[in-house]
Design an enzyme around this catalytic site. Structure first.
Site, mmCIF file in Angstrom:
data_model
loop_
_atom_site.group_PDB
_atom_site.id
_atom_site.type_symbol
_atom_site.label_atom_id
_atom_site.label_comp_id
_atom_site.label_asym_id
_atom_site.label_seq_id
_atom_site.Cartn_x
_atom_site.Cartn_y
_atom_site.Cartn_z
ATOM 1 N N ARG A 237 0.866 -1.171 0.000
ATOM 2 C CA ARG A 237 0.000 0.000 0.000
ATOM 3 C C ARG A 237 0.907 1.227 0.000
ATOM 4 O O ARG A 237 1.999 1.190 0.576
ATOM 5 C CB ARG A 237 -0.885 0.039 1.266
ATOM 6 C CG ARG A 237 -2.038 -0.958 1.288
ATOM 7 C CD ARG A 237 -3.097 -0.633 0.253
ATOM 8 N NE ARG A 237 -4.237 -1.551 0.293
ATOM 9 C CZ ARG A 237 -4.346 -2.662 -0.423
ATOM 10 N NH1 ARG A 237 -3.376 -3.040 -1.226
ATOM 11 N NH2 ARG A 237 -5.438 -3.405 -0.334
ATOM 12 N N GLU A 266 -4.416 7.626 -4.278
ATOM 13 C CA GLU A 266 -4.882 6.923 -5.487
ATOM 14 C C GLU A 266 -6.286 7.394 -5.842
ATOM 15 O O GLU A 266 -7.119 7.511 -4.942
ATOM 16 C CB GLU A 266 -4.877 5.411 -5.231
ATOM 17 C CG GLU A 266 -3.465 4.881 -5.044
ATOM 18 C CD GLU A 266 -3.396 3.378 -4.753
ATOM 19 O OE1 GLU A 266 -4.436 2.698 -4.862
ATOM 20 O OE2 GLU A 266 -2.314 2.915 -4.416
ATOM 21 N N HIS A 285 -2.211 0.306 -9.452
ATOM 22 C CA HIS A 285 -2.762 -0.597 -8.408
ATOM 23 C C HIS A 285 -3.579 -1.708 -9.078
ATOM 24 O O HIS A 285 -4.806 -1.775 -8.933
ATOM 25 C CB HIS A 285 -3.602 0.189 -7.399
ATOM 26 C CG HIS A 285 -3.847 -0.596 -6.132
ATOM 27 N ND1 HIS A 285 -4.094 -0.002 -4.914
ATOM 28 C CD2 HIS A 285 -3.854 -1.931 -5.887
ATOM 29 C CE1 HIS A 285 -4.264 -0.942 -3.994
ATOM 30 N NE2 HIS A 285 -4.128 -2.121 -4.565
#
Ligand code: GLV
Ligand code: GLV
Length: 326
Positions: A237, A266, A285
């Site tokens: 993360r 994000e 991602h």
């Protein structure tokens, strides 16, 4: 009466049908904000919710008095306030295992792409710049027979170790909360301190879940402990890394390059300086994003959801104590 559920993510039609068989279902394919009045209205009557990324915190739960299950379509669940869910006797579920091999493919691909500068060179060829380059401009660094340090030897970390050991003859170091004897036996992985891993590895691959302990795990001091020739890969993360320090390390030559699937914010801000560095390879991602695996994840999340709202034990409980004391 059927229990009511909200699905706030796009899922395959056939999985929709499976949910609808047992539940009254409301869909939000693009939930832009948890403040969406229509969503909040439906939340008042929802017994279960399923999707990704939505922050499930006290504020949201205050608006969901009937909720029994929160089913996230991901293995990571840092977006869920688990203590708060447990306190309210709401089951939380995720989708482990089905994505291990797919995510390991993506993260290993990112490692290869960064070492061999694949996206940078792809662009040169497509822009017709091949003939303007001398050979050395095209060189990368070897991956095979190098040292791979994996921080977070969970299920995905092990699948990366397998590729590195069996396919690339890499030596594997790892750092983890507990020993992973299977990875040691099968892939020759050696357990060591974080400092040793950082100092010895040619590739440092971060695969830990985001928790208060792992937040900002990698910062200026950690990058300084790495070899100047080392490559950093983040498949965990964004918040596990101090991004400003990472940018500085990449600009100053403290480390050679980075391959990133995750970011502090994000979607990433187009002004983020990481996007202007040639020694950074980015992915949006996307570790688990193949047709096959996203289908399996949606199916598993749906099973967790439906079982949870119909009184059966969901297979992937994050807080099993809610069921056990239920
Ligand atoms: C992806 O990052 C996941 O947690 O599944
Ligand atoms: C971590 O690597 C996991 O698979 O949960």
């Amino acid at each position: 009466m059927k229990p009511k559920v909200i699905v706030y993510h796009r899922i395959p039609r056939e999985i929709k049908a499976e949910i609808e068989e047992k539940c009254e279902t409301v869909y939000f394919e693009h939930l832009n904000s948890p403040q969406d009045p229509h969503f909040l209205q439906e939340l008042k009557e929802a017994h279960g919710i399923m999707g990704t990324k939505l922050k499930v915190n006290r504020e949201l739960l205050d608006r969901a008095p009937l909720l029994k299950v929160v089913s996230t379509i991901s293995v990571g669940y840092d977006n869920l306030d688990i203590p708060e869910l447990t306190k309210r006797k709401i089951m939380a579920t995720h989708t482990p295992d089905v994505l291990n091999e797919t995510t390991a493919d993506a993260i290993f691909g990112l490692l290869l792409a960064t070492a061999r500068r694949i996206s940078e060179l792809d662009l040169y060829v497509k822009k017709g710049q091949w003939n303007q380059m001398i050979d050395e401009d095209l060189f990368g660094v070897d991956v095979h027979h190098k040292v791979l340090g994996i921080i977070g030897m969970g299920r995905i970390g092990s699948a990366i170790a397998k590729r590195a050991h069996l396919g690339f003859d890499m030596k594997i170091l790892y750092h983890n909360r507990s020993r992973n004897f299977e990875a040691e036996q099968k892939y020759g992985a050696r357990f060591c301190s974080l400092d040793e891993l950082l100092a010895e590895s040619d590739f440092v691959c971060l695969m830990v879940p985001l928790t208060p302990e792992t937040e900002n795990l990698m910062g200026e001091n950690e990058f300084k402990k790495m070899k100047k020739s080392a490559i950093f890969i983040n498949g965990s993360r964004g918040k596990t890394v101090n991004e400003k320090d990472l940018v500085a390390a990449l600009q100053n030559g403290t480390i050679l390059a980075a391959g990133l699937d995750v970011y502090q914010q994000e979607p990433i801000d187009p002004e983020n300086p990481l996007l202007r560095l040639n020694n950074v390879v980015t992915l949006p991602h996307i570790g688990s994003a193949t047709f096959e695996t996203r289908f399996k994840m949606a199916k598993l999340a749906a099973e967790n959801l439906v079982k949870g709202v119909t009184g059966e034990r969901p297979p992937n409980l994050i807080n099993p104590e809610v069921w056990e004391t239920g």
